[in-house]
Design an enzyme around this catalytic site. Structure first.
Site, PDB file in Angstrom:
ATOM      1  N   ASP A 148      -0.919 -11.695   6.553  1.00  0.00           N
ATOM      2  CA  ASP A 148      -2.287 -11.484   6.103  1.00  0.00           C
ATOM      3  C   ASP A 148      -3.230 -12.152   7.094  1.00  0.00           C
ATOM      4  O   ASP A 148      -3.085 -13.346   7.400  1.00  0.00           O
ATOM      5  CB  ASP A 148      -2.467 -12.088   4.710  1.00  0.00           C
ATOM      6  CG  ASP A 148      -3.915 -12.089   4.267  1.00  0.00           C
ATOM      7  OD1 ASP A 148      -4.464 -11.005   4.046  1.00  0.00           O
ATOM      8  OD2 ASP A 148      -4.492 -13.195   4.170  1.00  0.00           O
ATOM      9  N   GLN A 152       0.836  -1.197   0.000  1.00  0.00           N
ATOM     10  CA  GLN A 152       0.000   0.000   0.000  1.00  0.00           C
ATOM     11  C   GLN A 152       0.871   1.247   0.000  1.00  0.00           C
ATOM     12  O   GLN A 152       2.085   1.179   0.214  1.00  0.00           O
ATOM     13  CB  GLN A 152      -0.892   0.013   1.244  1.00  0.00           C
ATOM     14  CG  GLN A 152      -0.111  -0.003   2.549  1.00  0.00           C
ATOM     15  CD  GLN A 152      -0.937  -0.416   3.742  1.00  0.00           C
ATOM     16  OE1 GLN A 152      -2.154  -0.460   3.696  1.00  0.00           O
ATOM     17  NE2 GLN A 152      -0.279  -0.731   4.846  1.00  0.00           N
ATOM     18  N   ASP A 198     -10.208  -4.587  13.082  1.00  0.00           N
ATOM     19  CA  ASP A 198     -10.070  -3.171  12.720  1.00  0.00           C
ATOM     20  C   ASP A 198      -9.401  -3.084  11.354  1.00  0.00           C
ATOM     21  O   ASP A 198      -8.231  -2.729  11.229  1.00  0.00           O
ATOM     22  CB  ASP A 198      -9.237  -2.454  13.791  1.00  0.00           C
ATOM     23  CG  ASP A 198      -9.189  -0.950  13.575  1.00  0.00           C
ATOM     24  OD1 ASP A 198     -10.038  -0.429  12.836  1.00  0.00           O
ATOM     25  OD2 ASP A 198      -8.287  -0.301  14.146  1.00  0.00           O
ATOM     26  N   ASP A 211      -1.699   0.762  13.239  1.00  0.00           N
ATOM     27  CA  ASP A 211      -1.257   2.030  13.831  1.00  0.00           C
ATOM     28  C   ASP A 211      -1.111   1.946  15.342  1.00  0.00           C
ATOM     29  O   ASP A 211      -0.570   2.856  15.976  1.00  0.00           O
ATOM     30  CB  ASP A 211      -2.213   3.165  13.460  1.00  0.00           C
ATOM     31  CG  ASP A 211      -3.669   2.826  13.748  1.00  0.00           C
ATOM     32  OD1 ASP A 211      -3.952   2.143  14.755  1.00  0.00           O
ATOM     33  OD2 ASP A 211      -4.540   3.236  12.954  1.00  0.00           O
TER      34      ASP A 211
END
Length: 530
Positions: free
Chosen positions: A374, A263, A392, A320
Site C-alpha cells: 500500500d 479488487q 498514478d 499496469d
C-alpha cells in the site's frame, strides 16, 4: 400446549423430551447461536463489500446496510414475540428463510445492478429482510434455552450473547480471509446460506424433535432439503450467472476477469471495423486505460515531470506498467521504483501478452524495483530521496483511495523529494469533476508545494487533468530537452494544456485530508451524472 391442542409443538417442557442431556443440549443450542451469528455477519459484510465494489463509496454502502439491518433487527425481535409459544417450529422456519434470503442476496443484488438498474432499492429490501430474520432469532433462541433449563434472565442473556458475539467475530474474519478469496461474493454467500440452514434447522429439529409433531417435523425437514436444493443448484449455476452478469456491465467482450483480495480486474477486447484492436483494463468497474489512446494519458503524465532531475524515479500506483514504460525511455534514469498494492496486477502486467506488449516489458528492465505494498503505508517508512515522483492512482471515489490524494499523503511524498525534485499527480477530469480536480490541486499546494495544473484530451476518458508540483518554486511545465519521439505530446500541446475555459477555472473547494475526505463527496457528486 398439550398433545391434543392441535398445534405443531407438543408442550412447553423444560429439560424433558430432549435428544441429549440438558447440559449437552444447552451446548448444542449455543453452538447453533454461534453459527447463526457468524452467518448473519457474513451476510452483512457481503452486502457492504458488494455495494462498495459495484457502486463505490464504501462509507455510504456500509451506512445503508448497517442502519437498515439494525432497524430491521428491532422490528424482527418485536415480530417474534407472538412466535415464542412455538419456538422450535418458528425458529426452524425463520432459519430456512434466512438461509434462502441471505444465501441468494448477493446474486439478487448483482442481477438488480447489472440488468435492472435498481441496486439501491433492492439493497434496502434485502438488508431489511436479512435484518428482520436475524432479529427474530434472539427471542426464540432465548426461549429454547429456557426450555432446556430455566435460569435467571441475566445469566441466560450473558450466555446467549457471548456465543453470538464470538460467532460474529469468526464470521467477520472468515469473510475477507477465507470466503471471499476462495469462493467469491456469490458462491461464498450461497455456501454460508447452506451452513445457516443446517445449523439453524437441523440442530434444533434434531434436539427438540420429540417436542414437534411428526407432520410438522416432516414438513420442516422437507423445507430444509428444499432450501439446500435451491442453494446447491444456484451454486452449480453461479459461474455462468456471474459471467453473464459481468458481461452485461461492459460494452466489449470480456477477455479476462479475476478477483483479488484488493479488487476485481477485468480486461476487455474488441476489434474495430478498421482492424485496430481496443484492449481495455478495468479495476472495480472503472476504466484504467484503452490501448487505442493510453499513450496520450501516459505521455502527458510522465514526460513533463522528467524535465527536471530524473536519476531516481518513484512511481506510486501504475501497476499496469504503462507509466513505467515512459519513464524507462530515458537512459539516464538510473533507478525506477514502482509501488503497487496488488501483486496480481503486477503479475498480469508482466505475463499477459497484450498488456506486457503495451508496457514494452517494462518490468523486465534491470533498473526497475517493484514493491507490492500500500503506497500510503510504504511512504510512512520509506527512506531515500527521489528526483521525480509519478502518482498514478485510481480515482478517489471511496475513503480507501481518497487517502492517496490526502494532505498527509502529499506531505510524505514531499519529504522524499530530492532538492529540485518534482511530483506529478493524475487529478481526474476538470470538465466532468471540476471540484475534485481543484480540490486535488489545492491539497497539493497545502502540502507546501508549488503547483501547475494542466489538462489534455484523452478520448476514452474525455478532458483529463494533472497537477505538476515542486518544493520552493513553481515548476516549469516543459518537455525534457532530450525528449524521445512522442506520438501525442509536444511543446505546443503542452503550452496549450495550461489554458482552462472560464467554466473550468478555480472553484471554492476544500482540501482533502484523512479525517475529512471531502474528495469522496466531490467525486460521487460529480460523476454520478457524468
Amino acid at each position: 400446549m398439550s398433545e391434543n391442542d392441535g398445534g405443531n409443538e407438543t408442550g412447553d417442557q423444560t429439560g424433558g423430551a430432549l435428544s441429549l442431556p440438558a447440559r449437552a443440549a444447552r451446548s448444542a443450542v449455543l453452538a447453533a447461536v454461534f453459527t447463526c451469528a457468524a452467518c448473519g455477519l457474513v451476510y452483512e459484510l457481503a452486502l457492504v463489500a458488494l455495494g462498495s465494489y459495484l457502486v463505490g463509496n464504501s462509507v455510504t454502502q456500509a451506512s445503508i446496510v448497517l442502519s437498515v439491518m439494525v432497524f430491521a433487527m428491532g422490528v424482527g425481535s418485536l415480530l417474534a414475540k407472538p412466535l415464542q409459544g412455538r419456538p422450535v417450529v418458528a425458529f426452524a422456519v425463520i432459519e430456512g428463510a434466512l438461509a434462502l434470503v441471505g444465501g441468494l442476496s448477493v446474486l439478487v443484488l448483482y442481477a438488480a445492478f447489472a440488468w435492472l438498474d435498481l441496486y439501491v432499492p433492492a439493497l434496502v429490501v434485502v438488508a431489511f429482510a436479512v435484518g428482520a430474520l436475524v432479529g427474530a432469532e434472539i427471542p426464540l433462541l432465548m426461549t429454547l434455552l429456557q426450555r432446556i433449563r430455566r435460569q435467571d434472565a441475566g445469566s441466560a442473556v450473558a450466555d446467549l450473547f457471548a456465543a453470538d458475539y464470538v460467532g460474529a467475530l469468526v464470521g467477520g474474519l472468515a469473510f475477507p480471509f477465507v470466503l471471499l478469496p476462495l469462493f467469491g461474493h456469490i458462491k461464498g454467500a450461497l455456501l454460508v446460506g447452506a451452513v445457516n440452514a443446517v445449523a439453524g434447522i437441523a440442530v434444533v429439529l434434531w434436539l427438540f424433535r420429540r417436542q414437534v409433531r411428526r407432520a410438522a417435523r416432516t414438513g420442516l425437514w422437507a423445507g430444509m432439503a428444499g432450501v439446500l436444493a435451491v442453494l446447491g443448484a444456484t451454486y452449480a449455476l453461479a459461474d455462468g450467472f456471474e459471467v453473464s452478469a459481468r458481461q452485461a456491465l461492459y460494452r466489449d467482450p470480456i477477455a479476462l476477469a479475476t478477483r483479488t483480495p484488493y479488487q476485481e480486474i477485468v480486461v476487455t477486447r474488441r476489434v474495430a471495423l478498421s482492424g485496430r484492436p481496443d484492449l481495455r483494463l478495468f479495476l472495480n468497474g472503472d476504466l484504467q486505460f484503452s490501448s487505442v489512446d493510453e499513450y496520450r494519458y501516459h505521455e502527458s503524465l510522465v514526460h513533463p515531470v522528467l524535465a527536471g532531475p530524473r536519476d531516481r524515479v518513484l512511481v506510486l500506483g501504475g501497476g499496469d506498467g504503462l507509466a513505467l514504460r515512459e519513464v524507462l525511455r530515458y537512459r539516464d534514469v538510473r533507478e525506477a521504483t514502482l509501488v503497487e498494492l496488488d501483486p496480481e496486477m503486477i503479475r498480469l502486467a508482466r505475463t499477459h501478452r497484450e498488456i506486457a506488449g503495451l508496457n514494452r516489458h517494462a518490468f523486465d528492465d534491470p533498473r526497475v524495483r517493484v514493491v507490492a505494498a500500500d503506497a500510503f503505508s510504504w511512504l510512512r517508512s520509506a527512506s531515500g530521496r527521489y528526483d521525480a515522483v509519478v502518482v498514478d492512482m485510481p480515482d478517489p471515489d471511496d475513503v480507501a483511495t481518497a487517502k492517496l490524494y490526502s494532505l498527509e499523503f502529499y506531505g510524505m511524498v514531499k519529504r522524499l523529494l530530492a532538492p529540485g525534485g518534482r511530483m506529478v499527480v493524475q487529478a481526474g477530469s476538470p470538465y466532468f469533476a471540476p471540484k475534485s480536480f481543484r480540490s486535488i490541486e489545492k491539497t497539493v499546494r497545502a502540502a507546501g508545494l508549488e503547483v501547475v495544473p494542466y489538462h489534455v484530451d484523452v478520448p476514452s476518458f474525455g478532458d483529463w487533468g494533472y497537477v505538476l508540483a515542486a518544493a520552493g518554486r513553481t515548476p516549469a511545465l516543459t518537455l525534457p530537452a532530450d525528449v524521445p519521439d512522442l506520438r501525442f505530446l509536444d511543446a505546443e500541446v503542452l503550452r496549450a494544456s495550461t489554458a482552462f475555459g472560464r467554466d473550468l477555472r478555480h472553484r471554492d473547494v476544500e482540501i482533502n485530508t484523512l479525517v475529512h475526505p471531502r474528495l469522496v463527496d466531490y467525486e460521487n457528486e460529480e460523476w454520478k451524472d457524468a
